[in-house]
Design a protein around this motif. Structure first.
Motif, PDB file in Angstrom:
ATOM      1  N   THR A 129       0.837  -1.183   0.000  1.00  0.00           N
ATOM      2  CA  THR A 129       0.000   0.000   0.000  1.00  0.00           C
ATOM      3  C   THR A 129       0.880   1.243   0.000  1.00  0.00           C
ATOM      4  O   THR A 129       1.836   1.332   0.775  1.00  0.00           O
ATOM      5  CB  THR A 129      -0.901   0.020   1.255  1.00  0.00           C
ATOM      6  OG1 THR A 129      -1.661  -1.184   1.261  1.00  0.00           O
ATOM      7  CG2 THR A 129      -1.823   1.217   1.257  1.00  0.00           C
ATOM      8  N   ASP A 130       0.556   2.204  -0.869  1.00  0.00           N
ATOM      9  CA  ASP A 130       1.260   3.481  -0.905  1.00  0.00           C
ATOM     10  C   ASP A 130       0.658   4.342   0.201  1.00  0.00           C
ATOM     11  O   ASP A 130      -0.348   5.021   0.011  1.00  0.00           O
ATOM     12  CB  ASP A 130       1.090   4.125  -2.282  1.00  0.00           C
ATOM     13  CG  ASP A 130       1.877   5.420  -2.420  1.00  0.00           C
ATOM     14  OD1 ASP A 130       2.443   5.889  -1.409  1.00  0.00           O
ATOM     15  OD2 ASP A 130       1.907   5.969  -3.546  1.00  0.00           O
ATOM     16  N   THR A 131       1.265   4.306   1.379  1.00  0.00           N
ATOM     17  CA  THR A 131       0.691   4.998   2.538  1.00  0.00           C
ATOM     18  C   THR A 131       0.701   6.504   2.372  1.00  0.00           C
ATOM     19  O   THR A 131      -0.214   7.177   2.841  1.00  0.00           O
ATOM     20  CB  THR A 131       1.426   4.601   3.827  1.00  0.00           C
ATOM     21  OG1 THR A 131       2.818   4.853   3.651  1.00  0.00           O
ATOM     22  CG2 THR A 131       1.214   3.133   4.159  1.00  0.00           C
ATOM     23  N   ALA A 133       0.275   8.226  -0.420  1.00  0.00           N
ATOM     24  CA  ALA A 133      -0.866   8.567  -1.279  1.00  0.00           C
ATOM     25  C   ALA A 133      -2.186   8.364  -0.538  1.00  0.00           C
ATOM     26  O   ALA A 133      -3.118   9.162  -0.688  1.00  0.00           O
ATOM     27  CB  ALA A 133      -0.828   7.729  -2.554  1.00  0.00           C
ATOM     28  N   ALA A 134      -2.279   7.309   0.277  1.00  0.00           N
ATOM     29  CA  ALA A 134      -3.513   7.037   1.013  1.00  0.00           C
ATOM     30  C   ALA A 134      -3.801   8.142   2.025  1.00  0.00           C
ATOM     31  O   ALA A 134      -4.938   8.618   2.145  1.00  0.00           O
ATOM     32  CB  ALA A 134      -3.429   5.682   1.711  1.00  0.00           C
ATOM     33  N   SER A 136      -2.625  11.282   1.964  1.00  0.00           N
ATOM     34  CA  SER A 136      -2.893  12.506   1.203  1.00  0.00           C
ATOM     35  C   SER A 136      -4.325  12.511   0.669  1.00  0.00           C
ATOM     36  O   SER A 136      -5.032  13.526   0.745  1.00  0.00           O
ATOM     37  CB  SER A 136      -1.883  12.621   0.057  1.00  0.00           C
ATOM     38  OG  SER A 136      -2.122  13.785  -0.686  1.00  0.00           O
ATOM     39  N   SER A 137      -4.782  11.392   0.150  1.00  0.00           N
ATOM     40  CA  SER A 137      -6.140  11.278  -0.367  1.00  0.00           C
ATOM     41  C   SER A 137      -7.167  11.443   0.748  1.00  0.00           C
ATOM     42  O   SER A 137      -8.172  12.141   0.589  1.00  0.00           O
ATOM     43  CB  SER A 137      -6.319   9.924  -1.054  1.00  0.00           C
ATOM     44  OG  SER A 137      -7.653   9.757  -1.467  1.00  0.00           O
ATOM     45  N   ALA A 138      -6.918  10.846   1.903  1.00  0.00           N
ATOM     46  CA  ALA A 138      -7.827  10.977   3.043  1.00  0.00           C
ATOM     47  C   ALA A 138      -7.879  12.424   3.524  1.00  0.00           C
ATOM     48  O   ALA A 138      -8.953  12.937   3.879  1.00  0.00           O
ATOM     49  CB  ALA A 138      -7.395  10.047   4.169  1.00  0.00           C
ATOM     50  N   ASP A 140      -7.329  15.134   1.667  1.00  0.00           N
ATOM     51  CA  ASP A 140      -8.084  15.892   0.657  1.00  0.00           C
ATOM     52  C   ASP A 140      -9.583  15.666   0.816  1.00  0.00           C
ATOM     53  O   ASP A 140     -10.386  16.610   0.721  1.00  0.00           O
ATOM     54  CB  ASP A 140      -7.637  15.504  -0.759  1.00  0.00           C
ATOM     55  CG  ASP A 140      -6.227  15.969  -1.080  1.00  0.00           C
ATOM     56  OD1 ASP A 140      -5.711  16.854  -0.357  1.00  0.00           O
ATOM     57  OD2 ASP A 140      -5.638  15.436  -2.060  1.00  0.00           O
ATOM     58  N   THR A 141      -9.974  14.430   1.071  1.00  0.00           N
ATOM     59  CA  THR A 141     -11.388  14.112   1.272  1.00  0.00           C
ATOM     60  C   THR A 141     -11.930  14.826   2.504  1.00  0.00           C
ATOM     61  O   THR A 141     -13.036  15.391   2.488  1.00  0.00           O
ATOM     62  CB  THR A 141     -11.586  12.590   1.399  1.00  0.00           C
ATOM     63  OG1 THR A 141     -11.074  11.963   0.233  1.00  0.00           O
ATOM     64  CG2 THR A 141     -13.050  12.224   1.591  1.00  0.00           C
TER      65      THR A 141
END
Length: 162
Positions: A129-131, A133-134, A136-138, A140-141
């Motif tokens: 898992t790309d932590t 990116a995960a 960063s995405s969370a 942004d959400t």
């Protein structure tokens, strides 16, 4: 069946040669662990070592020089190749070093010392898992969720009122 009957012709990448002697190195990869103030440690077994082959070969006959050039080209070619030794059998190897020698006194004869390493198989990297990116995405959400909230423009009491 005697060992002489089991002898096979030697070659590397289909170029034949005669074997004077060969040696195989192998074993286990081991890591010793020692600890302060303890009299006993342990050795961790990290798996089988890659096999290393050392071959002393010779070429003899009217066309030994042509076979010698073919053998040198095979030894310098890219990638792995098939090595067959008389009693050892076959393995897919990478040629890592060689020395070719001929003398005037021994016309029609050359020796070749060759070193090979077992080619093995490359190990594919495990997908993970790309932590970064995960996270960063969370984030942004979460920001978008807060911005879209009906309470977005209202500051909590006590903040910014000083």
């Amino acid at each position: 069946m005697s060992w002489r009957a089991r002898l096979r012709p030697a070659f590397f990448r289909a170029v034949p040669f005669h074997v004077d002697e060969n040696e195989i190195e192998g074993g286990r990869r081991a890591v010793p662990h020692e600890y302060p103030k303890r009299n006993v440690g342990y050795t961790e077994d990290m798996g089988r070592r890659m096999r290393a082959y050392r071959v002393r070969a010779y070429l003899i006959g009217d066309n030994f020089d042509i076979v010698g050039r073919l053998l040198m080209a095979a030894l310098e070619a890219d990638g792995a190749g098939l090595l067959v030794l008389p009693l050892v059998g076959e393995d897919t190897v990478i040629a890592v070093n060689f020395a070719y020698a001929e003398t005037r006194e021994e016309g029609g004869y050359a020796t070749v010392d060759m070193d090979f390493l077992e080619a093995g198989q490359p190990v594919a990297a495990a997908a993970g898992t790309d932590t970064v990116a995960a996270v960063s995405s969370a984030a942004d959400t979460a920001k978008a969720s807060v911005a879209d909230s009906p309470m977005a423009g209202i500051a909590p009491s006590g903040i910014g009122s000083q």
